[in-house]
Scaffold this active site. Structure first.
Site, PDB file in Angstrom:
ATOM      1  N   ASP A   1       0.822  -1.204   0.000  1.00  0.00           N
ATOM      2  CA  ASP A   1       0.000   0.000   0.000  1.00  0.00           C
ATOM      3  C   ASP A   1       0.861   1.261   0.000  1.00  0.00           C
ATOM      4  O   ASP A   1       1.916   1.309   0.648  1.00  0.00           O
ATOM      5  CB  ASP A   1      -0.893  -0.024   1.248  1.00  0.00           C
ATOM      6  CG  ASP A   1      -1.827   1.168   1.328  1.00  0.00           C
ATOM      7  OD1 ASP A   1      -2.714   1.286   0.462  1.00  0.00           O
ATOM      8  OD2 ASP A   1      -1.668   1.978   2.270  1.00  0.00           O
TER       9      ASP A   1
ATOM     10  N   GLU B   1       1.416  -0.291  -5.041  1.00  0.00           N
ATOM     11  CA  GLU B   1       0.442   0.727  -5.423  1.00  0.00           C
ATOM     12  C   GLU B   1       1.169   2.068  -5.505  1.00  0.00           C
ATOM     13  O   GLU B   1       1.214   2.829  -4.540  1.00  0.00           O
ATOM     14  CB  GLU B   1      -0.697   0.797  -4.398  1.00  0.00           C
ATOM     15  CG  GLU B   1      -1.760   1.827  -4.758  1.00  0.00           C
ATOM     16  CD  GLU B   1      -2.359   2.532  -3.550  1.00  0.00           C
ATOM     17  OE1 GLU B   1      -3.486   3.025  -3.663  1.00  0.00           O
ATOM     18  OE2 GLU B   1      -1.689   2.612  -2.484  1.00  0.00           O
TER      19      GLU B   1
END
Length: 479
Positions: free
Chosen positions: A259, A283
Protein backbone atom coordinates in the site's frame (compact mmCIF):
# COMPACT_ATOMS: atom_id res chain seq x y z
CA UNK A 1 8.11 9.10 -24.56
CA UNK A 2 7.10 6.19 -26.76
CA UNK A 3 8.68 2.79 -26.15
CA UNK A 4 11.84 2.67 -28.31
CA UNK A 5 11.28 -1.09 -28.75
CA UNK A 6 8.07 -0.51 -30.67
CA UNK A 7 8.44 -1.21 -34.36
CA UNK A 8 5.95 0.53 -36.61
CA UNK A 9 5.05 -0.93 -39.93
CA UNK A 10 2.57 0.55 -42.39
CA UNK A 11 0.87 -2.14 -44.42
CA UNK A 12 -1.43 -1.26 -47.32
CA UNK A 13 -3.22 -3.54 -49.72
CA UNK A 14 -5.24 -2.82 -52.87
CA UNK A 15 -8.84 -4.04 -52.94
CA UNK A 16 -9.32 -6.28 -55.97
CA UNK A 17 -12.65 -7.82 -55.08
CA UNK A 18 -15.19 -6.98 -52.44
CA UNK A 19 -17.02 -9.75 -50.66
CA UNK A 20 -19.49 -9.46 -47.86
CA UNK A 21 -19.13 -12.15 -45.26
CA UNK A 22 -22.05 -14.41 -44.63
CA UNK A 23 -22.56 -16.89 -41.80
CA UNK A 24 -20.49 -19.49 -43.64
CA UNK A 25 -17.60 -17.18 -44.71
CA UNK A 26 -15.93 -20.01 -46.65
CA UNK A 27 -15.83 -17.76 -49.73
CA UNK A 28 -13.28 -15.52 -48.04
CA UNK A 29 -10.49 -17.88 -48.99
CA UNK A 30 -10.83 -16.76 -52.61
CA UNK A 31 -11.07 -13.01 -51.94
CA UNK A 32 -8.37 -10.44 -51.29
CA UNK A 33 -8.28 -8.20 -48.27
CA UNK A 34 -9.67 -4.68 -48.23
CA UNK A 35 -7.62 -1.66 -49.17
CA UNK A 36 -7.06 -0.01 -45.82
CA UNK A 37 -3.93 1.04 -44.01
CA UNK A 38 -3.01 -0.74 -40.79
CA UNK A 39 -0.51 0.69 -38.38
CA UNK A 40 0.91 -2.51 -36.90
CA UNK A 41 2.75 -1.84 -33.66
CA UNK A 42 4.72 -4.83 -32.45
CA UNK A 43 5.52 -5.09 -28.76
CA UNK A 44 8.37 -7.55 -29.02
CA UNK A 45 9.73 -7.83 -25.50
CA UNK A 46 7.50 -10.57 -24.09
CA UNK A 47 8.54 -14.19 -24.59
CA UNK A 48 5.03 -15.52 -23.99
CA UNK A 49 5.72 -17.35 -20.74
CA UNK A 50 3.21 -17.15 -17.92
CA UNK A 51 3.63 -14.09 -15.73
CA UNK A 52 5.45 -14.19 -12.42
CA UNK A 53 2.62 -15.31 -10.18
CA UNK A 54 4.83 -17.98 -8.67
CA UNK A 55 2.16 -20.56 -9.43
CA UNK A 56 3.05 -24.19 -10.00
CA UNK A 57 0.77 -26.84 -11.50
CA UNK A 58 -1.22 -28.95 -9.08
CA UNK A 59 -2.77 -32.35 -9.53
CA UNK A 60 -5.44 -31.54 -6.93
CA UNK A 61 -6.22 -27.90 -7.65
CA UNK A 62 -8.66 -26.96 -10.40
CA UNK A 63 -6.63 -24.06 -11.76
CA UNK A 64 -3.25 -24.61 -13.33
CA UNK A 65 -1.02 -21.86 -14.68
CA UNK A 66 -1.85 -21.69 -18.38
CA UNK A 67 0.02 -20.13 -21.30
CA UNK A 68 -1.66 -16.76 -20.82
CA UNK A 69 -0.46 -16.41 -17.24
CA UNK A 70 -2.62 -15.85 -14.17
CA UNK A 71 -5.68 -13.81 -13.26
CA UNK A 72 -5.93 -12.12 -9.86
CA UNK A 73 -9.14 -11.42 -7.93
CA UNK A 74 -9.25 -8.42 -5.62
CA UNK A 75 -11.29 -10.25 -3.02
CA UNK A 76 -12.82 -7.26 -1.23
CA UNK A 77 -14.19 -3.76 -1.73
CA UNK A 78 -14.30 -0.70 0.52
CA UNK A 79 -16.61 -1.20 3.49
CA UNK A 80 -17.35 -4.88 3.00
CA UNK A 81 -19.91 -5.96 5.63
CA UNK A 82 -18.54 -5.70 9.15
CA UNK A 83 -19.25 -8.32 11.76
CA UNK A 84 -16.33 -10.66 11.25
CA UNK A 85 -17.74 -12.86 8.49
CA UNK A 86 -15.79 -11.80 5.40
CA UNK A 87 -13.19 -14.58 5.55
CA UNK A 88 -16.03 -17.12 5.73
CA UNK A 89 -17.76 -15.45 2.78
CA UNK A 90 -14.63 -15.73 0.66
CA UNK A 91 -14.20 -19.36 1.66
CA UNK A 92 -17.51 -20.10 -0.07
CA UNK A 93 -16.25 -18.43 -3.27
CA UNK A 94 -12.80 -19.88 -3.92
CA UNK A 95 -13.91 -23.19 -5.44
CA UNK A 96 -16.04 -21.42 -8.04
CA UNK A 97 -13.27 -18.90 -8.68
CA UNK A 98 -10.78 -21.69 -9.21
CA UNK A 99 -13.16 -23.41 -11.62
CA UNK A 100 -13.47 -20.12 -13.52
CA UNK A 101 -9.68 -19.85 -13.85
CA UNK A 102 -8.77 -17.40 -11.08
CA UNK A 103 -5.21 -18.10 -9.94
CA UNK A 104 -4.77 -15.72 -7.01
CA UNK A 105 -6.72 -13.60 -4.55
CA UNK A 106 -5.68 -10.32 -2.95
CA UNK A 107 -6.98 -9.89 0.60
CA UNK A 108 -7.39 -6.62 2.55
CA UNK A 109 -4.96 -5.92 5.41
CA UNK A 110 -5.38 -8.85 7.78
CA UNK A 111 -4.05 -7.48 11.09
CA UNK A 112 -5.75 -5.52 13.89
CA UNK A 113 -6.06 -1.81 13.28
CA UNK A 114 -6.97 1.18 15.43
CA UNK A 115 -10.63 1.23 14.44
CA UNK A 116 -11.01 -2.37 15.58
CA UNK A 117 -14.14 -4.14 14.34
CA UNK A 118 -14.94 -1.34 11.87
CA UNK A 119 -11.53 -0.88 10.26
CA UNK A 120 -10.67 -1.91 6.72
CA UNK A 121 -7.16 -2.51 8.04
CA UNK A 122 -5.32 0.48 6.58
CA UNK A 123 -4.60 1.95 10.04
CA UNK A 124 -2.50 -0.95 11.45
CA UNK A 125 -1.71 -1.27 15.13
CA UNK A 126 -0.49 -4.84 15.73
CA UNK A 127 0.83 -6.75 12.71
CA UNK A 128 0.59 -10.05 14.58
CA UNK A 129 -3.03 -9.74 15.73
CA UNK A 130 -5.08 -11.52 13.06
CA UNK A 131 -8.25 -11.51 15.12
CA UNK A 132 -6.95 -13.53 18.07
CA UNK A 133 -6.32 -10.84 20.74
CA UNK A 134 -8.76 -8.61 22.62
CA UNK A 135 -7.41 -5.29 21.41
CA UNK A 136 -8.83 -2.03 20.06
CA UNK A 137 -12.32 -2.96 21.18
CA UNK A 138 -12.56 -6.37 19.58
CA UNK A 139 -11.08 -9.82 19.29
CA UNK A 140 -11.93 -10.45 15.64
CA UNK A 141 -11.01 -7.99 12.92
CA UNK A 142 -13.71 -6.60 10.66
CA UNK A 143 -13.17 -9.66 8.48
CA UNK A 144 -13.10 -12.44 11.07
CA UNK A 145 -10.84 -14.45 13.35
CA UNK A 146 -7.34 -15.80 12.84
CA UNK A 147 -8.80 -19.32 12.68
CA UNK A 148 -11.15 -18.26 9.87
CA UNK A 149 -8.30 -16.53 8.01
CA UNK A 150 -6.09 -19.62 8.21
CA UNK A 151 -9.04 -21.72 7.02
CA UNK A 152 -9.53 -19.42 4.01
CA UNK A 153 -5.85 -19.58 3.05
CA UNK A 154 -5.86 -23.36 3.40
CA UNK A 155 -9.02 -23.65 1.30
CA UNK A 156 -7.61 -21.37 -1.40
CA UNK A 157 -4.41 -23.40 -1.57
CA UNK A 158 -6.40 -26.62 -1.91
CA UNK A 159 -7.95 -25.05 -5.02
CA UNK A 160 -4.49 -24.04 -6.28
CA UNK A 161 -5.20 -20.36 -5.68
CA UNK A 162 -2.44 -18.20 -4.28
CA UNK A 163 -3.19 -15.66 -1.56
CA UNK A 164 -1.67 -12.16 -1.45
CA UNK A 165 -1.67 -10.01 1.72
CA UNK A 166 -2.19 -6.24 1.58
CA UNK A 167 0.78 -4.79 3.49
CA UNK A 168 0.54 -1.30 5.00
CA UNK A 169 4.14 -0.41 5.83
CA UNK A 170 4.12 3.37 5.54
CA UNK A 171 2.22 4.30 8.69
CA UNK A 172 0.82 2.95 11.95
CA UNK A 173 -2.12 3.94 14.13
CA UNK A 174 -3.41 3.12 17.59
CA UNK A 175 -0.25 3.73 19.58
CA UNK A 176 -0.20 5.22 23.08
CA UNK A 177 0.91 8.76 23.95
CA UNK A 178 4.52 9.22 24.93
CA UNK A 179 6.97 12.08 25.40
CA UNK A 180 8.76 12.40 22.09
CA UNK A 181 12.29 13.81 22.43
CA UNK A 182 12.53 14.45 18.69
CA UNK A 183 9.46 16.67 18.49
CA UNK A 184 9.37 18.03 22.03
CA UNK A 185 5.72 17.05 22.24
CA UNK A 186 3.63 14.03 23.09
CA UNK A 187 2.93 11.73 20.12
CA UNK A 188 0.94 8.52 19.61
CA UNK A 189 4.07 6.51 18.85
CA UNK A 190 4.30 4.03 21.72
CA UNK A 191 3.54 0.55 20.41
CA UNK A 192 5.41 -1.36 23.12
CA UNK A 193 2.15 -2.60 24.61
CA UNK A 194 0.64 -4.31 21.57
CA UNK A 195 -1.19 -7.47 22.59
CA UNK A 196 0.97 -9.83 20.54
CA UNK A 197 4.14 -8.50 22.18
CA UNK A 198 5.81 -8.46 18.77
CA UNK A 199 7.32 -5.55 16.83
CA UNK A 200 7.48 -3.14 19.81
CA UNK A 201 8.24 0.38 18.61
CA UNK A 202 8.52 3.88 19.99
CA UNK A 203 9.05 7.41 18.74
CA UNK A 204 12.60 6.39 17.77
CA UNK A 205 11.05 4.27 14.99
CA UNK A 206 8.99 7.06 13.42
CA UNK A 207 9.88 10.30 11.67
CA UNK A 208 11.06 12.69 12.81
CA UNK A 209 13.75 10.85 14.72
CA UNK A 210 17.52 10.47 15.02
CA UNK A 211 17.73 9.56 11.32
CA UNK A 212 15.99 12.62 9.94
CA UNK A 213 12.81 14.62 9.71
CA UNK A 214 10.96 12.64 7.06
CA UNK A 215 11.15 10.21 4.14
CA UNK A 216 9.34 10.23 0.79
CA UNK A 217 5.82 10.69 2.17
CA UNK A 218 3.47 10.63 5.16
CA UNK A 219 -0.20 9.67 5.08
CA UNK A 220 -3.28 10.93 6.90
CA UNK A 221 -1.42 12.36 9.86
CA UNK A 222 -0.53 8.84 11.09
CA UNK A 223 2.89 8.19 12.64
CA UNK A 224 5.25 7.61 9.70
CA UNK A 225 7.45 4.50 10.02
CA UNK A 226 11.17 5.12 9.53
CA UNK A 227 12.38 2.10 7.58
CA UNK A 228 16.01 3.16 7.99
CA UNK A 229 15.94 2.22 11.69
CA UNK A 230 17.35 -1.23 12.52
CA UNK A 231 14.37 -2.12 14.72
CA UNK A 232 11.91 -1.52 11.87
CA UNK A 233 13.97 -3.44 9.33
CA UNK A 234 14.49 -6.33 11.72
CA UNK A 235 10.82 -6.71 12.55
CA UNK A 236 9.47 -6.10 9.04
CA UNK A 237 11.72 -8.30 6.90
CA UNK A 238 14.95 -9.49 8.51
CA UNK A 239 13.95 -11.54 11.56
CA UNK A 240 12.85 -15.13 11.06
CA UNK A 241 9.88 -14.37 13.36
CA UNK A 242 9.29 -10.89 11.89
CA UNK A 243 6.30 -9.69 9.92
CA UNK A 244 7.29 -10.77 6.41
CA UNK A 245 8.65 -14.21 7.22
CA UNK A 246 5.86 -14.97 9.71
CA UNK A 247 3.22 -14.06 7.13
CA UNK A 248 4.94 -16.19 4.51
CA UNK A 249 6.14 -19.21 6.48
CA UNK A 250 3.54 -19.49 9.23
CA UNK A 251 0.40 -17.82 7.82
CA UNK A 252 1.32 -19.19 4.35
CA UNK A 253 0.77 -16.05 2.27
CA UNK A 254 2.21 -16.31 -1.24
CA UNK A 255 2.72 -12.67 -2.04
CA UNK A 256 2.16 -9.03 -1.23
CA UNK A 257 0.31 -5.96 -2.36
CA UNK A 258 2.18 -2.98 -0.90
CA UNK A 259 0.00 0.00 0.00
CA UNK A 260 1.00 3.62 -0.68
CA UNK A 261 4.54 2.91 -1.82
CA UNK A 262 4.97 6.60 -2.64
CA UNK A 263 5.47 7.01 1.10
CA UNK A 264 8.88 5.32 1.23
CA UNK A 265 11.79 4.51 -1.04
CA UNK A 266 11.60 1.57 -3.47
CA UNK A 267 14.56 0.03 -1.62
CA UNK A 268 12.13 -0.99 1.15
CA UNK A 269 10.18 -3.32 -1.15
CA UNK A 270 13.41 -4.47 -2.79
CA UNK A 271 14.86 -5.47 0.60
CA UNK A 272 11.58 -7.13 1.62
CA UNK A 273 11.53 -9.15 -1.60
CA UNK A 274 15.18 -10.16 -1.24
CA UNK A 275 14.69 -11.36 2.33
CA UNK A 276 11.12 -12.66 2.33
CA UNK A 277 10.32 -13.62 -1.27
CA UNK A 278 6.96 -14.17 -2.90
CA UNK A 279 5.10 -12.23 -5.57
CA UNK A 280 4.84 -8.48 -4.98
CA UNK A 281 3.00 -5.55 -6.51
CA UNK A 282 3.15 -1.92 -5.42
CA UNK A 283 0.44 0.73 -5.42
CA UNK A 284 2.36 3.62 -6.94
CA UNK A 285 -0.53 5.87 -7.87
CA UNK A 286 0.81 7.75 -10.86
CA UNK A 287 -0.22 7.81 -14.51
CA UNK A 288 3.34 8.55 -15.71
CA UNK A 289 4.66 5.32 -17.20
CA UNK A 290 8.27 6.47 -16.75
CA UNK A 291 7.69 6.81 -13.02
CA UNK A 292 5.97 3.42 -12.80
CA UNK A 293 8.84 1.76 -14.64
CA UNK A 294 11.40 3.52 -12.43
CA UNK A 295 9.68 2.30 -9.27
CA UNK A 296 9.19 -1.28 -10.50
CA UNK A 297 12.83 -1.59 -11.54
CA UNK A 298 14.20 -0.11 -8.32
CA UNK A 299 11.84 -2.09 -6.10
CA UNK A 300 12.34 -5.32 -8.08
CA UNK A 301 8.57 -5.65 -8.02
CA UNK A 302 5.48 -5.54 -10.16
CA UNK A 303 3.47 -2.33 -10.10
CA UNK A 304 -0.17 -1.52 -10.78
CA UNK A 305 -0.44 -0.12 -14.30
CA UNK A 306 -2.10 3.21 -13.55
CA UNK A 307 -0.94 4.47 -16.94
CA UNK A 308 -3.09 1.80 -18.57
CA UNK A 309 -5.97 2.51 -16.18
CA UNK A 310 -6.19 6.20 -17.06
CA UNK A 311 -5.71 5.55 -20.78
CA UNK A 312 -8.59 3.06 -20.72
CA UNK A 313 -10.78 5.57 -18.93
CA UNK A 314 -10.11 8.22 -21.56
CA UNK A 315 -10.35 5.73 -24.43
CA UNK A 316 -13.53 3.82 -23.57
CA UNK A 317 -15.50 6.57 -21.84
CA UNK A 318 -14.18 9.36 -24.06
CA UNK A 319 -14.71 7.56 -27.39
CA UNK A 320 -11.08 7.75 -28.43
CA UNK A 321 -9.67 4.25 -28.76
CA UNK A 322 -6.63 5.75 -30.49
CA UNK A 323 -5.36 6.42 -26.98
CA UNK A 324 -4.75 2.69 -26.59
CA UNK A 325 -1.75 3.22 -28.89
CA UNK A 326 -0.12 5.27 -26.12
CA UNK A 327 2.58 4.02 -23.79
CA UNK A 328 1.69 1.93 -20.74
CA UNK A 329 3.54 -0.17 -18.21
CA UNK A 330 2.44 -3.46 -19.78
CA UNK A 331 4.12 -2.35 -23.00
CA UNK A 332 7.34 -1.48 -21.18
CA UNK A 333 7.54 -4.66 -19.12
CA UNK A 334 4.47 -6.94 -18.99
CA UNK A 335 6.10 -9.15 -16.35
CA UNK A 336 6.02 -6.20 -13.93
CA UNK A 337 2.63 -4.75 -14.94
CA UNK A 338 -0.53 -5.57 -13.01
CA UNK A 339 -3.50 -4.27 -14.99
CA UNK A 340 -6.91 -3.44 -13.51
CA UNK A 341 -10.24 -1.82 -14.36
CA UNK A 342 -11.28 -0.68 -10.89
CA UNK A 343 -10.33 -1.23 -7.26
CA UNK A 344 -11.41 -0.32 -3.73
CA UNK A 345 -9.99 3.20 -4.10
CA UNK A 346 -10.99 4.27 -7.59
CA UNK A 347 -13.85 3.44 -9.94
CA UNK A 348 -13.79 5.86 -12.86
CA UNK A 349 -14.25 3.65 -15.91
CA UNK A 350 -17.90 3.41 -16.93
CA UNK A 351 -17.54 1.07 -19.91
CA UNK A 352 -16.06 -1.73 -17.82
CA UNK A 353 -16.89 -4.71 -20.01
CA UNK A 354 -14.79 -3.32 -22.87
CA UNK A 355 -12.00 -2.50 -20.42
CA UNK A 356 -11.97 -6.08 -19.13
CA UNK A 357 -11.94 -7.34 -22.72
CA UNK A 358 -8.83 -5.22 -23.17
CA UNK A 359 -6.82 -6.28 -20.10
CA UNK A 360 -7.80 -9.96 -20.33
CA UNK A 361 -6.59 -10.24 -23.92
CA UNK A 362 -3.44 -8.15 -23.54
CA UNK A 363 -0.12 -8.63 -21.81
CA UNK A 364 0.28 -7.98 -18.10
CA UNK A 365 -1.16 -9.61 -14.99
CA UNK A 366 -4.90 -8.73 -15.01
CA UNK A 367 -6.88 -8.10 -11.83
CA UNK A 368 -10.64 -8.49 -11.47
CA UNK A 369 -12.54 -6.46 -8.88
CA UNK A 370 -14.83 -8.46 -6.56
CA UNK A 371 -17.97 -6.38 -7.10
CA UNK A 372 -17.51 -6.26 -10.87
CA UNK A 373 -17.38 -10.04 -10.94
CA UNK A 374 -19.87 -10.96 -8.23
CA UNK A 375 -22.41 -8.13 -8.49
CA UNK A 376 -22.17 -5.60 -11.28
CA UNK A 377 -21.14 -7.28 -14.54
CA UNK A 378 -22.26 -10.36 -16.46
CA UNK A 379 -20.43 -13.25 -14.78
CA UNK A 380 -20.74 -15.52 -17.83
CA UNK A 381 -19.00 -12.89 -19.97
CA UNK A 382 -16.32 -12.45 -17.34
CA UNK A 383 -15.74 -16.20 -17.10
CA UNK A 384 -15.45 -16.35 -20.88
CA UNK A 385 -12.79 -13.61 -20.90
CA UNK A 386 -10.89 -15.35 -18.09
CA UNK A 387 -10.90 -18.56 -20.12
CA UNK A 388 -9.69 -16.68 -23.20
CA UNK A 389 -6.91 -15.06 -21.19
CA UNK A 390 -5.74 -18.35 -19.71
CA UNK A 391 -5.91 -20.34 -22.95
CA UNK A 392 -5.37 -17.97 -25.88
CA UNK A 393 -3.68 -14.73 -24.78
CA UNK A 394 -0.07 -15.70 -25.49
CA UNK A 395 2.94 -14.14 -27.11
CA UNK A 396 3.86 -10.63 -28.20
CA UNK A 397 1.29 -7.96 -29.04
CA UNK A 398 0.72 -6.22 -32.37
CA UNK A 399 -1.75 -3.34 -32.50
CA UNK A 400 -3.38 -3.69 -35.91
CA UNK A 401 -5.85 -0.81 -36.07
CA UNK A 402 -7.22 1.99 -33.92
CA UNK A 403 -9.53 4.94 -34.45
CA UNK A 404 -12.05 6.69 -32.21
CA UNK A 405 -14.45 3.74 -32.10
CA UNK A 406 -12.48 0.65 -33.11
CA UNK A 407 -9.42 -1.10 -31.77
CA UNK A 408 -7.90 -4.35 -33.05
CA UNK A 409 -4.85 -6.10 -31.63
CA UNK A 410 -3.17 -9.45 -32.19
CA UNK A 411 -1.44 -11.72 -29.69
CA UNK A 412 1.14 -13.52 -31.74
CA UNK A 413 1.10 -16.86 -29.95
CA UNK A 414 3.85 -18.79 -28.24
CA UNK A 415 5.20 -22.34 -28.12
CA UNK A 416 2.42 -23.89 -30.18
CA UNK A 417 -0.38 -21.76 -28.75
CA UNK A 418 -1.99 -19.87 -31.66
CA UNK A 419 -2.67 -16.55 -29.93
CA UNK A 420 -5.69 -14.41 -30.80
CA UNK A 421 -7.07 -11.28 -32.45
CA UNK A 422 -9.28 -9.04 -30.31
CA UNK A 423 -11.67 -6.54 -31.93
CA UNK A 424 -13.17 -3.89 -29.60
CA UNK A 425 -16.02 -1.84 -31.04
CA UNK A 426 -17.14 1.22 -29.08
CA UNK A 427 -19.59 2.40 -31.75
CA UNK A 428 -23.35 1.90 -31.95
CA UNK A 429 -23.28 -0.37 -35.01
CA UNK A 430 -21.64 -3.60 -36.19
CA UNK A 431 -18.18 -3.08 -37.65
CA UNK A 432 -16.05 -5.20 -40.01
CA UNK A 433 -12.34 -5.09 -40.85
CA UNK A 434 -9.77 -7.02 -42.81
CA UNK A 435 -6.80 -7.87 -40.60
CA UNK A 436 -3.51 -9.76 -40.88
CA UNK A 437 -3.42 -12.82 -38.60
CA UNK A 438 -0.86 -15.42 -37.56
CA UNK A 439 -2.67 -18.16 -39.45
CA UNK A 440 -2.66 -19.28 -43.06
CA UNK A 441 -5.61 -21.12 -44.66
CA UNK A 442 -7.15 -21.76 -41.24
CA UNK A 443 -10.72 -21.55 -40.09
CA UNK A 444 -11.15 -19.20 -37.14
CA UNK A 445 -14.04 -18.34 -34.85
CA UNK A 446 -15.04 -15.76 -32.28
CA UNK A 447 -14.49 -17.40 -28.90
CA UNK A 448 -16.86 -14.97 -27.19
CA UNK A 449 -19.80 -16.19 -29.27
CA UNK A 450 -20.71 -12.60 -30.11
CA UNK A 451 -20.24 -13.35 -33.82
CA UNK A 452 -21.34 -16.54 -35.57
CA UNK A 453 -18.94 -16.10 -38.48
CA UNK A 454 -16.54 -18.95 -39.27
CA UNK A 455 -14.13 -17.30 -41.73
CA UNK A 456 -11.05 -18.93 -43.21
CA UNK A 457 -7.83 -16.98 -43.43
CA UNK A 458 -6.28 -16.47 -46.85
CA UNK A 459 -2.93 -17.72 -48.05
CA UNK A 460 -1.37 -14.41 -46.99
CA UNK A 461 -3.01 -14.78 -43.54
CA UNK A 462 -5.50 -11.92 -43.99
CA UNK A 463 -9.15 -12.36 -43.00
CA UNK A 464 -12.27 -10.30 -42.51
CA UNK A 465 -13.68 -10.21 -38.96
CA UNK A 466 -16.50 -8.33 -37.25
CA UNK A 467 -17.50 -7.00 -33.86
CA UNK A 468 -20.95 -6.13 -32.48
CA UNK A 469 -21.85 -2.60 -31.32
CA UNK A 470 -20.50 -1.50 -27.93
CA UNK A 471 -18.90 -4.90 -27.54
CA UNK A 472 -15.98 -7.05 -28.66
CA UNK A 473 -15.01 -10.29 -30.37
CA UNK A 474 -11.95 -12.50 -29.86
CA UNK A 475 -10.78 -14.64 -32.78
CA UNK A 476 -8.50 -17.66 -32.88
CA UNK A 477 -8.12 -20.98 -34.70
CA UNK A 478 -11.27 -23.07 -34.49
CA UNK A 479 -9.95 -26.01 -32.52
Amino acid sequence: MKNPNLKIYLLSALLIALYSCNSNEEAITNSTHAASQFKVINVTHHDGHAFSTGKTPSTTGKYVANPGGGVMMQAFYWDVPSGGNWWNTLSTKVTAWSNAGIGSIWLPPVSKAQNGPFSMGYDPTDYFDFGNYNQNGTIETRFGSKTELVSLITKAHSENIQVYADMVLNHNSGGQLENNPYTGTQTYTNFTGVASGKFPRTSADFYKNAYGNNDEGAFGGFPDLAHVTPNVQNWLWLRSDGVGKYYKNTMKFDGWRFDYVKGFGPWVVKDWNANVGGFSVGEYWDSNVNTLEWWANNANSSVFDFACYYKMNDAFDGNNLNLLNDDMMWKRNPHKAVTFVTNHDTDEIYNKQLAYAYILTHEGYPTIFYRDYEEWLNKAKMDNLIWIHNNKATGTTSILYADNDEYIARRNGYNGNPGLVVYINNSSSWQERWVPTNWTNAQIKDFTGNSTWLPTTQGDSWVKIQSPPNSYSVWSINM
